[in-house]
Design an enzyme around this catalytic site. Structure first.
Site, PDB file in Angstrom:
ATOM      1  N   HIS A   1     111.166  18.892  38.373  1.00 22.46           N
ATOM      2  CA  HIS A   1     111.975  17.705  38.067  1.00 22.46           C
ATOM      3  C   HIS A   1     112.162  17.551  36.571  1.00 22.46           C
ATOM      4  CE1 HIS A   1     107.720  16.546  38.313  1.00 22.46           C
ATOM      5  NE2 HIS A   1     107.975  15.685  37.340  1.00 22.46           N
TER       6      HIS A   1
ATOM      7  N   HIS B   1     112.977  14.784  33.619  1.00 17.14           N
ATOM      8  CA  HIS B   1     112.964  13.353  33.303  1.00 17.14           C
ATOM      9  C   HIS B   1     114.123  13.029  32.366  1.00 17.14           C
ATOM     10  CE1 HIS B   1     108.641  12.460  34.474  1.00 17.14           C
ATOM     11  NE2 HIS B   1     108.586  13.765  34.387  1.00 17.14           N
TER      12      HIS B   1
HETATM   13  P1  5GP Z   1     105.186  14.816  35.992  1.00 19.14           P
HETATM   14  O1  5GP Z   1     104.902  15.697  37.190  1.00 19.14           O
HETATM   15  O2  5GP Z   1     106.470  15.162  35.303  1.00 19.14           O
HETATM   16  O3  5GP Z   1     104.040  14.747  35.024  1.00 19.14           O
HETATM   17  O4  5GP Z   1     105.313  13.325  36.482  1.00 19.14           O
HETATM   18  C1  5GP Z   1     105.723  12.961  37.773  1.00 19.14           C
HETATM   19  C2  5GP Z   1     106.523  11.696  37.708  1.00 19.14           C
HETATM   20  O5  5GP Z   1     106.802  11.318  39.034  1.00 19.14           O
HETATM   21  C3  5GP Z   1     105.805  10.519  37.035  1.00 19.14           C
HETATM   22  O6  5GP Z   1     106.615  10.022  35.972  1.00 19.14           O
HETATM   23  C4  5GP Z   1     105.634   9.507  38.168  1.00 19.14           C
HETATM   24  O7  5GP Z   1     105.786   8.170  37.745  1.00 19.14           O
HETATM   25  C5  5GP Z   1     106.713   9.921  39.153  1.00 19.14           C
HETATM   26  N1  5GP Z   1     106.352   9.621  40.536  1.00 19.14           N
HETATM   27  C6  5GP Z   1     105.164   9.910  41.132  1.00 19.14           C
HETATM   28  N2  5GP Z   1     105.196   9.525  42.418  1.00 19.14           N
HETATM   29  C7  5GP Z   1     106.416   8.974  42.640  1.00 19.14           C
HETATM   30  C8  5GP Z   1     107.027   8.396  43.792  1.00 19.14           C
HETATM   31  O8  5GP Z   1     106.454   8.295  44.886  1.00 19.14           O
HETATM   32  N3  5GP Z   1     108.302   7.945  43.639  1.00 19.14           N
HETATM   33  C9  5GP Z   1     108.958   8.031  42.458  1.00 19.14           C
HETATM   34  N4  5GP Z   1     110.213   7.545  42.425  1.00 19.14           N
HETATM   35  N5  5GP Z   1     108.413   8.573  41.357  1.00 19.14           N
HETATM   36  C10 5GP Z   1     107.152   9.052  41.439  1.00 19.14           C
END
Ligand code: 5GP
Ligand code: ZN
Length: 135
Positions: free
Chosen positions: A99, A101
């Site tokens: 993903h 951001h």
């Molecule tokens: P990363 O893997 O890039 O470190 O972060 C994962 C991102 O996914 C975080 O910013 C977190 O807030 C978001 N996130 C985690 N679980 C969920 C979810 O169930 N729904 C949504 N919409 N975002 C999520």
């Protein structure tokens, strides 16, 4: 991937605030945003991180990132927008479906960027050469 959190969101099994969808990509609001409008753009085809993504999926995600960034600019009116992608736990990845951001920024929002450190003498040329030979 049946148990993947973001695959479940794409399939509509977990509620989300969808921002955009096309044939290859899906975008929704991050549940814990840096600022309102913080959006995650994902490929519909499950891939753990950038290293598992085919070029076609990557290009599709980038097109959606571009489109949504412009929509955030118009709708949210931020002072700036950061793009970021965490690949592997060593880079802070927490959800293992690739993903990107998109983070709208506002003055004094507390979000911090990386701190750089200079190269040693001759190091930058060696590093650049090493990268070039692997392209
Ligand atoms: P990363 O893997 O890039 O470190 O972060 C994962 C991102 O996914 C975080 O910013 C977190 O807030 C978001 N996130 C985690 N679980 C969920 C979810 O169930 N729904 C949504 N919409 N975002 C999520
Ligand atoms: Zn997935």
């Amino acid at each position: 991937m049946p148990q993947c959190l973001f695959c479940k969101i794409i399939r509509g099994e977990i509620p989300t605030n969808k921002v955009y969808e096309d044939e290859k990509t899906f975008a929704f609001l991050d549940i814990n945003p840096v600022n309102p409008g913080h959006t995650l753009v994902v490929p519909k085809k499950h891939a753990v991180d950038i290293f598992e993504m085919e070029e076609e999926e990557w290009n599709a995600v980038m097109n959606s990132v571009h489109k949504i960034s412009h929509a955030l600019e118009k709708s949210i009116g931020p002072t700036g927008i950061n793009l970021a992608m965490n690949n592997r736990s060593g880079a802070g990845q927490l959800v293992f479906h690739a993903h990107v951001h998109i983070m709208p920024r506002f003055p004094n929002d507390g979000h911090e960027l990386w701190k750089g450190k200079p190269y040693r003498k001759g190091e930058a040329a060696r590093v650049a050469e090493k990268i070039r030979t692997n392209l």
